[in-house]
Design a protein around this motif. Structure first.
Motif, short mmCIF file in Angstrom:
data_model
loop_
_atom_site.label_atom_id
_atom_site.label_comp_id
_atom_site.label_asym_id
_atom_site.label_seq_id
_atom_site.Cartn_x
_atom_site.Cartn_y
_atom_site.Cartn_z
N UNK A 144 44.43 61.21 69.85
CA UNK A 144 44.12 62.34 70.73
C UNK A 144 42.60 62.37 70.88
N UNK A 145 42.13 62.64 72.09
CA UNK A 145 40.68 62.68 72.35
C UNK A 145 40.21 64.12 72.50
N UNK A 146 38.99 64.38 72.02
CA UNK A 146 38.37 65.68 72.24
C UNK A 146 36.92 65.43 72.64
N UNK A 147 36.52 65.99 73.77
CA UNK A 147 35.13 65.84 74.23
C UNK A 147 34.31 67.04 73.75
N UNK A 148 33.23 66.77 73.04
CA UNK A 148 32.36 67.84 72.56
C UNK A 148 31.03 67.75 73.31
N UNK A 149 30.51 68.91 73.66
CA UNK A 149 29.24 68.99 74.40
C UNK A 149 28.23 69.76 73.57
N UNK A 150 27.00 69.85 74.09
CA UNK A 150 26.06 70.78 73.47
C UNK A 150 26.61 72.20 73.73
N UNK A 151 26.05 73.19 73.07
CA UNK A 151 26.58 74.55 73.13
C UNK A 151 26.55 75.10 74.56
N UNK A 152 27.63 75.76 74.96
CA UNK A 152 27.59 76.44 76.25
C UNK A 152 27.08 77.87 76.06
N UNK A 153 27.00 78.62 77.15
CA UNK A 153 26.41 79.96 77.05
C UNK A 153 27.25 80.89 76.18
N UNK A 356 30.96 71.27 84.09
CA UNK A 356 31.37 70.09 83.31
C UNK A 356 31.95 70.50 81.97
N UNK A 357 31.30 71.47 81.31
CA UNK A 357 31.75 71.88 79.98
C UNK A 357 33.10 72.62 80.00
N UNK A 358 33.49 73.11 81.18
CA UNK A 358 34.82 73.72 81.25
C UNK A 358 35.85 72.77 81.85
N UNK A 431 28.27 86.29 92.00
CA UNK A 431 28.17 86.57 90.56
C UNK A 431 26.78 86.18 90.07
N UNK A 432 26.30 86.84 89.00
CA UNK A 432 25.04 86.39 88.39
C UNK A 432 25.23 85.00 87.76
N UNK A 433 24.14 84.24 87.67
CA UNK A 433 24.21 82.89 87.07
C UNK A 433 24.90 82.89 85.72
N UNK A 434 24.63 83.93 84.92
CA UNK A 434 25.14 83.90 83.54
C UNK A 434 26.66 83.95 83.46
N UNK A 435 27.33 84.18 84.60
CA UNK A 435 28.80 84.20 84.61
C UNK A 435 29.41 82.82 84.86
N UNK A 436 28.58 81.80 85.10
CA UNK A 436 29.11 80.48 85.49
C UNK A 436 30.08 79.91 84.45
N UNK A 437 29.83 80.17 83.17
CA UNK A 437 30.70 79.60 82.12
C UNK A 437 32.11 80.19 82.17
#
Length: 452
Positions: A144-153, A356-358, A431-437
């Motif tokens: 099984x694969x899991x992609x990990x990224x740097x921290x999101x907001x 990308x992170x979602x 929406x404000x930018x901070x809602x993108x996540x």
């Protein structure tokens, strides 16, 4: 292990993986230093009696463990020959192969560990995308694969002490179209600005959380960038090494242009597309860049409907992108909180990173011989949703055209991210930018609502 552990999304995933019946060996992929090893080790220490930790960079002697074949028994025998203190007890032991990029062949053993069934296995490493064809062919169907990224907001908010209730509340604002009050808008916008400057590399965020200031974070970011350059020198041979480094260094400059399309001709004098083709893919497979492809037409389906010779390149971590900017841009951003620096490239990068992170692929559209251009597209089950990222509070002319024109039947509404508050007009949700996540969760709720 560091005393300040930053909660990550993989934490919950690892518990669910362990609890799921008959689970496969797990491969955790992701760019270097995004926190893979730390999260896996913490999970392992909390849930297993025995951990067999093997790091192929620190202990290259373990690269010989498969010399008698890939069956679980012979690998275990060879590990215990090298280190007789390692205990293998069925049902309560995790074998953790780290820095898999140094020895991707060990992935062949995953099939045999799965068939054997006595031990859980997790593999992890950076640059795994580079070796992925090898790993995939050796272990297909048994991993099984899991992609990990740097921290999101969201993870950044957790690090700052905000709980899930606050995030749920933000999502509720989006769903109900209720604007944030002034305090909320100012608080989240300031936190988001900090996140844009810092990015999500755990070492950088940890330093900022511990000190409560930005002291030392830029030095750390520049060291991380140097580590990435070092990876390119270490893992790439010959002329491609110079080409990949050239592309890597030129991303901020190319994003600064009005036409943000990445142009190979601007990377080096005499550079031609065909010479650089593999270089862009290498950076993508290493997890360093997110490629945003130009659609042939703004219509469904998205896959296969794009030109792979026309694309924009975004950095996988906006904080590292910021750290590559020249001193004047740095100062403008940090002292004057001017996120409009680099002609909105920063906003686009951060929204592209959030998408990308979602789990979204990145696509944009630019109509030939026309001013019609759209930053991103996402899809729901029913429709194609254009996503505009505004550096200023201006009107979204292209977005309106896409929604109103009969030429684009898959598009009936759109989304705009800006520095403003929540709003709605002419079938455009702002929406404000901070809602993108939260975009994916928002679209899911909207789908559920329209199903009812």
């Amino acid at each position: 292990m560091d005393e300040l552990y930053l909660k990550r999304k993989i934490d919950r995933y690892l518990i669910e993986w362990k609890e799921s019946e008959n689970h496969n060996p797990l491969i955790v992929k992701g760019p270097r230093q995004v926190g893979k090893t730390e999260s896996i080790r913490r999970f392992a220490e909390a849930t297993y009696q025995n951990i067999i930790y093997i790091n192929f960079v620190e202990e290259p002697k373990y690269k010989k463990i498969a010399e008698d074949g890939y069956k679980a028994e012979s690998i275990i025998r060879n590990i215990s020959r090298i280190d007789p203190a390692k205990k293998f007890e069925a049902g309560c032991t995790l074998i953790f192969f780290d820095e898999l990029q140094e020895y991707p062949e060990i992935a062949t053993a995953l099939k045999f560990f799965k068939i054997d069934g006595r031990f859980d296995v997790i593999c992890s490493g950076s640059l795994l995308g580079i070796h992925y064809k090898r790993i995939e062919s050796n272990s297909v169907g048994y991993k099984t694969d899991y992609d990990m990224f740097s921290m999101d907001f969201e993870e950044f908010l957790w690090a700052k002490g905000y709980g899930d209730a606050v995030i749920e509340e933000m999502l509720e604002h989006m769903k109900e179209q209720t604007p944030f009050n002034e305090t909320e808008l100012s608080t989240y916008s300031n936190l988001f600005l900090d996140y844009c400057i810092l990015g999500g590399m755990p070492a950088v965020v940890r330093k900022y959380i511990k000190r409560g200031t930005f002291e030392g974070t830029l030095v750390l970011q520049r060291q991380l960038l140097e580590d990435y350059r070092e990876d390119i020198r270490k893992y790439v041979d010959g002329v491609d090494q110079t080409r990949i480094l050239n592309v890597f260094e030129k991303i901020p400059l190319q994003l600064a242009k009005d036409n943000k399309k990445f142009q190979i001709s601007k990377v080096a004098s005499g550079a031609r597309f065909k010479d650089y083709r593999g270089c862009i893919e290498w950076l993508r497979d290493a997890g360093v860049v997110n490629i945003c492809y130009c659609l042939n037409a703004p219509e469904l389906p998205l896959k296969g409907n794009y030109d792979d010779a026309k694309y924009k390149l975004y950095f996988f971590d906006t904080g590292l992108f910021v750290a590559m900017l020249d001193e004047e841009a740095q100062e403008d951003l940090r002292a004057n909180k001017n996120l409009g620096v680099y002609k909105g490239a920063l906003y686009e990068n951060i929204v592209g990173e959030a998408l990308t992170k979602t789990g979204y692929g990145l696509y944009y559209y630019k109509k030939e011989d026309s001013t019609l251009e759209e930053d991103f597209f996402v899809r729901t089950q029913e429709s194609l949703v254009p996503v505009e990222v505004k550096a200023t509070r201006g009107t979204a002319k292209s977005l309106r055209t896409l929604i109103q024109s009969k030429a684009y039947p898959d598009i009936s509404w759109g989304i705009k991210f800006s520095a403003g508050n929540i709003g709605y007009s002419d079938n455009i949700y702002t929406f404000p930018y901070f809602c993108a996540f939260l975009l994916k969760r928002y679209l899911k709720k909207e789908e559920n609502r329209s199903d009812r």
